[in-house]
Design a protein around this motif. Structure first.
Motif, mmCIF file in Angstrom:
data_model
loop_
_atom_site.group_PDB
_atom_site.id
_atom_site.type_symbol
_atom_site.label_atom_id
_atom_site.label_comp_id
_atom_site.label_asym_id
_atom_site.label_seq_id
_atom_site.Cartn_x
_atom_site.Cartn_y
_atom_site.Cartn_z
ATOM 1 N N MET A 1 -43.787 39.222 -90.497
ATOM 2 C CA MET A 1 -43.198 38.122 -89.742
ATOM 3 C C MET A 1 -43.977 37.907 -88.439
ATOM 4 S SD MET A 1 -39.212 37.141 -89.179
ATOM 5 C CE MET A 1 -38.704 38.801 -89.182
ATOM 6 N N LEU A 2 -44.357 38.993 -87.794
ATOM 7 C CA LEU A 2 -45.128 38.903 -86.558
ATOM 8 C C LEU A 2 -46.493 38.254 -86.801
ATOM 9 C CD1 LEU A 2 -45.083 39.603 -83.557
ATOM 10 C CD2 LEU A 2 -45.997 41.842 -84.144
ATOM 11 N N LEU A 3 -47.152 38.624 -87.905
ATOM 12 C CA LEU A 3 -48.444 38.012 -88.242
ATOM 13 C C LEU A 3 -48.301 36.501 -88.433
ATOM 14 C CD1 LEU A 3 -49.847 40.647 -90.772
ATOM 15 C CD2 LEU A 3 -50.608 40.265 -88.412
ATOM 16 N N TRP A 4 -47.269 36.087 -89.167
ATOM 17 C CA TRP A 4 -47.044 34.659 -89.397
ATOM 18 C C TRP A 4 -46.703 33.933 -88.105
ATOM 19 C CZ3 TRP A 4 -48.779 31.894 -93.111
ATOM 20 C CH2 TRP A 4 -48.963 32.447 -94.376
ATOM 21 N N GLU A 5 -45.852 34.540 -87.280
ATOM 22 C CA GLU A 5 -45.473 33.895 -86.027
ATOM 23 C C GLU A 5 -46.680 33.721 -85.116
ATOM 24 O OE1 GLU A 5 -42.328 36.453 -84.693
ATOM 25 O OE2 GLU A 5 -40.834 35.422 -85.909
ATOM 26 N N ARG A 6 -47.504 34.748 -85.004
ATOM 27 C CA ARG A 6 -48.690 34.649 -84.153
ATOM 28 C C ARG A 6 -49.687 33.623 -84.694
ATOM 29 N NH1 ARG A 6 -49.800 41.020 -82.781
ATOM 30 N NH2 ARG A 6 -48.135 41.230 -81.235
ATOM 31 N N LEU A 7 -49.798 33.572 -86.013
ATOM 32 C CA LEU A 7 -50.694 32.602 -86.629
ATOM 33 C C LEU A 7 -50.198 31.173 -86.368
ATOM 34 C CD1 LEU A 7 -53.218 32.211 -88.336
ATOM 35 C CD2 LEU A 7 -51.824 32.596 -90.368
ATOM 36 N N VAL B 1 -48.407 30.165 -83.844
ATOM 37 C CA VAL B 1 -48.609 29.865 -82.422
ATOM 38 C C VAL B 1 -50.028 29.356 -82.172
ATOM 39 C CG1 VAL B 1 -48.853 30.964 -80.147
ATOM 40 C CG2 VAL B 1 -46.813 31.386 -81.522
ATOM 41 N N GLU B 2 -50.991 29.914 -82.880
ATOM 42 C CA GLU B 2 -52.385 29.488 -82.712
ATOM 43 C C GLU B 2 -52.695 28.182 -83.444
ATOM 44 O OE1 GLU B 2 -54.728 30.856 -80.724
ATOM 45 O OE2 GLU B 2 -53.173 32.257 -80.058
ATOM 46 N N LEU B 3 -52.105 28.000 -84.610
ATOM 47 C CA LEU B 3 -52.468 26.854 -85.451
ATOM 48 C C LEU B 3 -51.689 25.569 -85.169
ATOM 49 C CD1 LEU B 3 -53.140 28.321 -88.980
ATOM 50 C CD2 LEU B 3 -54.708 27.037 -87.546
ATOM 51 N N VAL B 4 -50.425 25.682 -84.838
ATOM 52 C CA VAL B 4 -49.604 24.486 -84.653
ATOM 53 C C VAL B 4 -50.177 23.551 -83.581
ATOM 54 C CG1 VAL B 4 -47.328 23.673 -83.871
ATOM 55 C CG2 VAL B 4 -47.498 25.406 -85.669
ATOM 56 N N PRO B 5 -50.691 24.053 -82.458
ATOM 57 C CA PRO B 5 -51.291 23.114 -81.499
ATOM 58 C C PRO B 5 -52.517 22.379 -82.057
ATOM 59 C CG PRO B 5 -50.827 25.203 -80.419
ATOM 60 C CD PRO B 5 -50.595 25.401 -81.898
ATOM 61 N N ILE B 6 -53.159 22.940 -83.061
ATOM 62 C CA ILE B 6 -54.367 22.336 -83.630
ATOM 63 C C ILE B 6 -54.030 21.382 -84.775
ATOM 64 C CG2 ILE B 6 -56.547 22.820 -84.830
ATOM 65 C CD1 ILE B 6 -56.473 25.605 -83.406
ATOM 66 N N ILE B 7 -53.170 21.832 -85.712
ATOM 67 C CA ILE B 7 -52.897 21.027 -86.906
ATOM 68 C C ILE B 7 -51.473 20.487 -86.954
ATOM 69 C CG2 ILE B 7 -54.676 22.199 -88.262
ATOM 70 C CD1 ILE B 7 -52.478 23.804 -89.650
ATOM 71 N N GLY B 8 -50.662 20.809 -85.961
ATOM 72 C CA GLY B 8 -49.289 20.313 -85.898
ATOM 73 C C GLY B 8 -48.345 21.079 -86.810
ATOM 74 N N ASP B 9 -47.052 20.870 -86.574
ATOM 75 C CA ASP B 9 -46.020 21.522 -87.406
ATOM 76 C C ASP B 9 -46.130 21.096 -88.861
ATOM 77 O OD1 ASP B 9 -44.592 23.103 -85.516
ATOM 78 O OD2 ASP B 9 -43.602 21.299 -84.766
ATOM 79 N N SER B 10 -46.352 19.804 -89.075
ATOM 80 C CA SER B 10 -46.401 19.321 -90.460
ATOM 81 C C SER B 10 -47.643 19.845 -91.176
ATOM 82 C CB SER B 10 -46.347 17.795 -90.506
ATOM 83 O OG SER B 10 -47.429 17.240 -89.790
ATOM 84 N N ASN C 1 -39.766 27.759 -91.250
ATOM 85 C CA ASN C 1 -39.417 27.647 -89.840
ATOM 86 C C ASN C 1 -40.262 28.667 -89.085
ATOM 87 O OD1 ASN C 1 -38.085 30.224 -89.870
ATOM 88 N ND2 ASN C 1 -36.306 29.241 -90.780
ATOM 89 N N THR C 2 -40.218 28.606 -87.796
ATOM 90 C CA THR C 2 -41.125 29.441 -87.012
ATOM 91 C C THR C 2 -40.802 30.923 -87.084
ATOM 92 O OG1 THR C 2 -39.793 29.001 -85.043
ATOM 93 C CG2 THR C 2 -41.743 27.637 -85.387
ATOM 94 N N SER C 3 -39.664 31.294 -87.635
ATOM 95 C CA SER C 3 -39.357 32.720 -87.740
ATOM 96 C C SER C 3 -39.676 33.295 -89.118
ATOM 97 C CB SER C 3 -37.881 32.979 -87.404
ATOM 98 O OG SER C 3 -37.057 32.424 -88.399
ATOM 99 N N ARG D 1 -62.012 32.965 -85.927
ATOM 100 C CA ARG D 1 -61.686 32.943 -84.492
ATOM 101 C C ARG D 1 -60.202 32.739 -84.256
ATOM 102 N NH1 ARG D 1 -65.658 28.781 -82.188
ATOM 103 N NH2 ARG D 1 -66.490 28.638 -84.268
ATOM 104 N N ILE D 2 -59.580 31.889 -85.057
ATOM 105 C CA ILE D 2 -58.136 31.658 -84.915
ATOM 106 C C ILE D 2 -57.363 32.926 -85.261
ATOM 107 C CG2 ILE D 2 -56.171 30.431 -85.938
ATOM 108 C CD1 ILE D 2 -58.077 27.953 -86.085
ATOM 109 N N LEU D 3 -57.739 33.589 -86.352
ATOM 110 C CA LEU D 3 -57.062 34.835 -86.731
ATOM 111 C C LEU D 3 -57.274 35.910 -85.677
ATOM 112 C CD1 LEU D 3 -57.718 35.056 -90.570
ATOM 113 C CD2 LEU D 3 -55.601 34.443 -89.406
#
Length: 141
Positions: free
Chosen positions: A28-34, A36-45, A75-77, A119-121
């Motif tokens: 869950m922590l790996l997904w949440e951190r990922l 956090v890094e990706l959503v600003p770049i590719i958005g929630d959708s 969802n984000t969790s 780099r994102i990972l």
């Protein structure tokens, strides 16, 4: 940082299994951190679309994922998927989460390239996950 796909898959395996008794929390922590890094770049959708596609492709090997009503709820969790996994045998759950992350990163690599994906990972998971052993040297005679 130039890491081949194979090495990236090993990094994912090590990151998920580094604390076997807490694989669910680690995952869950790996997904949440990922996210956090990706959503600003590719958005929630964009993130949701990649995640859902990864679930579908992972379901080819683990069909029970596709049978679940909660399989595609993102969802984000990531609670729904982790809860689903906790009803499986530990080895199967661990292999499922590893495959899901591998499929997700492979799809991401196809879209944005290996270098940027790495780099994102790295930004998401840090030095701990990327502490690779030195490559073995071949003895030449």
């Amino acid at each position: 940082m130039n890491i081949p796909n194979r090495e990236l898959h090993l990094i994912i395996r090590r990151a998920v299994t580094k604390r076997p008794d807490f694989w669910g929390d680690e995952s869950m922590l790996l997904w949440e951190r990922l996210s956090v890094e990706l959503v600003p770049i590719i958005g929630d959708s964009g993130f949701s679309a990649l995640y859902k596609r990864s679930l579908t492709l992972t379901g080819v090997k683990f069909p029970w994922i596709l049978e679940s009503d909660t399989k595609l709820q993102v969802n984000t969790s990531f609670n729904g998927f982790i809860t689903l996994l906790k009803h499986r045998e530990v080895h199967e759950a661990t292999e499922t989460i590893i495959l899901l992350l591998v499929v997700f990163t492979d799809l991401l690599t196809t879209l944005i390239g290996l270098s940027l994906t790495t780099r994102i990972l790295f930004s998401a998971w840090g030095d701990d996950a990327f502490d690779l052993p030195a490559p073995e040297q071949k003895n030449e005679r």
